[in-house]
Design a protein around this motif. Structure first.
Motif, PDB file in Angstrom:
ATOM      1  N   LYS A  34     -17.140   5.711  -3.905  1.00 44.75           N
ATOM      2  CA  LYS A  34     -17.406   7.006  -3.498  1.00 44.75           C
ATOM      3  C   LYS A  34     -16.054   7.810  -3.574  1.00 44.75           C
ATOM      4  CE  LYS A  34     -20.345   5.317   0.423  1.00 44.75           C
ATOM      5  NZ  LYS A  34     -20.719   5.055   1.634  1.00 44.75           N
ATOM      6  N   PRO A  35     -16.198   9.117  -3.631  1.00 49.12           N
ATOM      7  CA  PRO A  35     -15.070   9.983  -3.526  1.00 49.12           C
ATOM      8  C   PRO A  35     -14.081   9.637  -2.651  1.00 49.12           C
ATOM      9  CG  PRO A  35     -16.842  11.215  -4.454  1.00 49.12           C
ATOM     10  CD  PRO A  35     -17.350  10.019  -4.035  1.00 49.12           C
ATOM     11  N   GLU A  36     -14.217   9.388  -1.732  1.00 49.05           N
ATOM     12  CA  GLU A  36     -13.579   9.191  -0.284  1.00 49.05           C
ATOM     13  C   GLU A  36     -12.927   7.652  -0.170  1.00 49.05           C
ATOM     14  OE1 GLU A  36     -16.983  10.118  -0.137  1.00 49.05           O
ATOM     15  OE2 GLU A  36     -17.898   8.968   1.317  1.00 49.05           O
ATOM     16  N   TRP A  84       4.665  -6.488   0.853  1.00 50.28           N
ATOM     17  CA  TRP A  84       3.786  -5.562   0.328  1.00 50.28           C
ATOM     18  C   TRP A  84       4.001  -5.084  -1.172  1.00 50.28           C
ATOM     19  CZ3 TRP A  84      -0.051  -2.908   3.177  1.00 50.28           C
ATOM     20  CH2 TRP A  84       0.127  -2.852   4.545  1.00 50.28           C
ATOM     21  N   GLY A  85       2.644  -5.041  -2.046  1.00 52.90           N
ATOM     22  CA  GLY A  85       2.758  -4.662  -3.390  1.00 52.90           C
ATOM     23  C   GLY A  85       3.403  -3.346  -3.292  1.00 52.90           C
ATOM     24  N   GLN A  86       3.215  -2.942  -4.683  1.00 52.90           N
ATOM     25  CA  GLN A  86       3.703  -1.465  -5.180  1.00 52.90           C
ATOM     26  C   GLN A  86       2.616  -0.606  -4.988  1.00 52.90           C
ATOM     27  OE1 GLN A  86       3.252  -3.752  -7.226  1.00 52.90           O
ATOM     28  NE2 GLN A  86       1.945  -2.878  -8.652  1.00 52.90           N
ATOM     29  N   GLY A  87       1.463  -0.944  -4.840  1.00 54.49           N
ATOM     30  CA  GLY A  87       0.280   0.062  -4.748  1.00 54.49           C
ATOM     31  C   GLY A  87      -0.442   0.151  -6.024  1.00 54.49           C
ATOM     32  N   THR A  88      -1.421   0.682  -6.202  1.00 60.80           N
ATOM     33  CA  THR A  88      -2.248   1.044  -7.334  1.00 60.80           C
ATOM     34  C   THR A  88      -3.170   1.926  -7.304  1.00 60.80           C
ATOM     35  OG1 THR A  88      -3.561   0.112  -9.076  1.00 60.80           O
ATOM     36  CG2 THR A  88      -4.151  -1.048  -7.178  1.00 60.80           C
ATOM     37  N   GLN A  89      -3.415   2.930  -7.916  1.00 59.52           N
ATOM     38  CA  GLN A  89      -3.970   4.117  -7.484  1.00 59.52           C
ATOM     39  C   GLN A  89      -5.434   3.858  -8.272  1.00 59.52           C
ATOM     40  OE1 GLN A  89      -3.191   7.227  -6.314  1.00 59.52           O
ATOM     41  NE2 GLN A  89      -5.436   7.731  -6.228  1.00 59.52           N
ATOM     42  N   VAL A  90      -6.437   4.230  -7.100  1.00 59.45           N
ATOM     43  CA  VAL A  90      -7.711   4.307  -7.449  1.00 59.45           C
ATOM     44  C   VAL A  90      -8.413   5.895  -7.226  1.00 59.45           C
ATOM     45  CG1 VAL A  90     -10.051   3.791  -6.641  1.00 59.45           C
ATOM     46  CG2 VAL A  90      -8.171   1.824  -6.814  1.00 59.45           C
ATOM     47  N   THR A  91      -8.841   6.440  -8.332  1.00 53.74           N
ATOM     48  CA  THR A  91      -9.503   7.525  -7.927  1.00 53.74           C
ATOM     49  C   THR A  91     -10.874   7.727  -8.529  1.00 53.74           C
ATOM     50  OG1 THR A  91      -7.254   8.695  -8.742  1.00 53.74           O
ATOM     51  CG2 THR A  91      -9.234  10.283  -8.831  1.00 53.74           C
ATOM     52  N   VAL A  92     -11.845   8.171  -7.554  1.00 57.19           N
ATOM     53  CA  VAL A  92     -13.235   8.313  -7.809  1.00 57.19           C
ATOM     54  C   VAL A  92     -13.724   9.843  -7.739  1.00 57.19           C
ATOM     55  CG1 VAL A  92     -15.739   7.541  -6.778  1.00 57.19           C
ATOM     56  CG2 VAL A  92     -13.291   6.222  -6.378  1.00 57.19           C
ATOM     57  N   ARG A 116      -5.463   0.765   2.221  1.00 55.14           N
ATOM     58  CA  ARG A 116      -5.307   1.929   1.455  1.00 55.14           C
ATOM     59  C   ARG A 116      -4.763   3.036   1.932  1.00 55.14           C
ATOM     60  NH1 ARG A 116     -11.813   2.976   0.604  1.00 55.14           N
ATOM     61  NH2 ARG A 116     -12.165   3.723   2.938  1.00 55.14           N
ATOM     62  N   GLN A 117      -4.104   3.942   1.359  1.00 57.04           N
ATOM     63  CA  GLN A 117      -3.531   5.262   1.828  1.00 57.04           C
ATOM     64  C   GLN A 117      -4.118   6.713   0.986  1.00 57.04           C
ATOM     65  OE1 GLN A 117       0.572   5.263   2.552  1.00 57.04           O
ATOM     66  NE2 GLN A 117       0.527   6.719   4.436  1.00 57.04           N
ATOM     67  N   ALA A 118      -4.455   7.290   1.606  1.00 55.88           N
ATOM     68  CA  ALA A 118      -4.968   8.429   1.055  1.00 55.88           C
ATOM     69  C   ALA A 118      -3.964   9.833   1.229  1.00 55.88           C
ATOM     70  CB  ALA A 118      -6.594   8.985   1.349  1.00 55.88           C
ATOM     71  N   PRO A 119      -4.211  10.792   0.324  1.00 55.94           N
ATOM     72  CA  PRO A 119      -3.026  11.820   0.730  1.00 55.94           C
ATOM     73  C   PRO A 119      -3.067  12.456   2.050  1.00 55.94           C
ATOM     74  CG  PRO A 119      -3.978  11.728  -1.462  1.00 55.94           C
ATOM     75  CD  PRO A 119      -4.607  10.949  -0.731  1.00 55.94           C
TER      76      PRO A 119
END
Length: 115
Positions: free
Chosen positions: A86-88, A105-113, A38-41
């Motif tokens: 968790k939000p983090e 690698w896949g294209q990525g999927t966004q997870v927002t908590v 995962r990669q967070a901003p």
């Protein structure tokens, strides 16, 4: 041509659950394992969990006890069950395949908590 397609991301409240899936298509001549990153901003991409060809799993300390990685060899699919989110945990989640003597690698999927 090997391709990875991820799905299952979305928006969830803290404490909720999501299940990510990653389906692999194409011919594999060798297979070493798969994983979720995962990669967070503003942050570097980090390992969340991986599973070896023998089924050995490995988790980041931050997700131990909450996330579970699993794999279906026949379907060439790997899942990431995420509980007690968790939000983090908010990030783009990427699937990685170690096969054919390289990484895919896949294209990525966004997870927002949300809190």
């Amino acid at each position: 041509q090997v391709q990875l397609v991820e799905s299952g991301g979305g928006l969830v409240q803290a404490g909720g659950s999501l299940r990510l899936s990653c389906a692999v298509s194409g011919r594999l001549f060798s297979f070493n394992g798969m994983g979720w990153y995962r990669q967070a901003p503003g942050k570097q991409r980090e390992l969340v969990a991986d599973i070896s060809s023998g089924g050995t799993t490995n988790y980041a300390d931050s997700v131990k006890g909450r996330f579970t990685i699993s794999r279906d060899n026949a379907k060439n699919t790997v899942w990431l069950q995420m509980n007690s989110l968790k939000p983090e945990d908010t990030a783009v989640y990427y699937c990685k395949l170690d096969a054919n003597w390289r990484d895919y690698w896949g294209q990525g999927t966004q997870v927002t908590v949300s809190a």
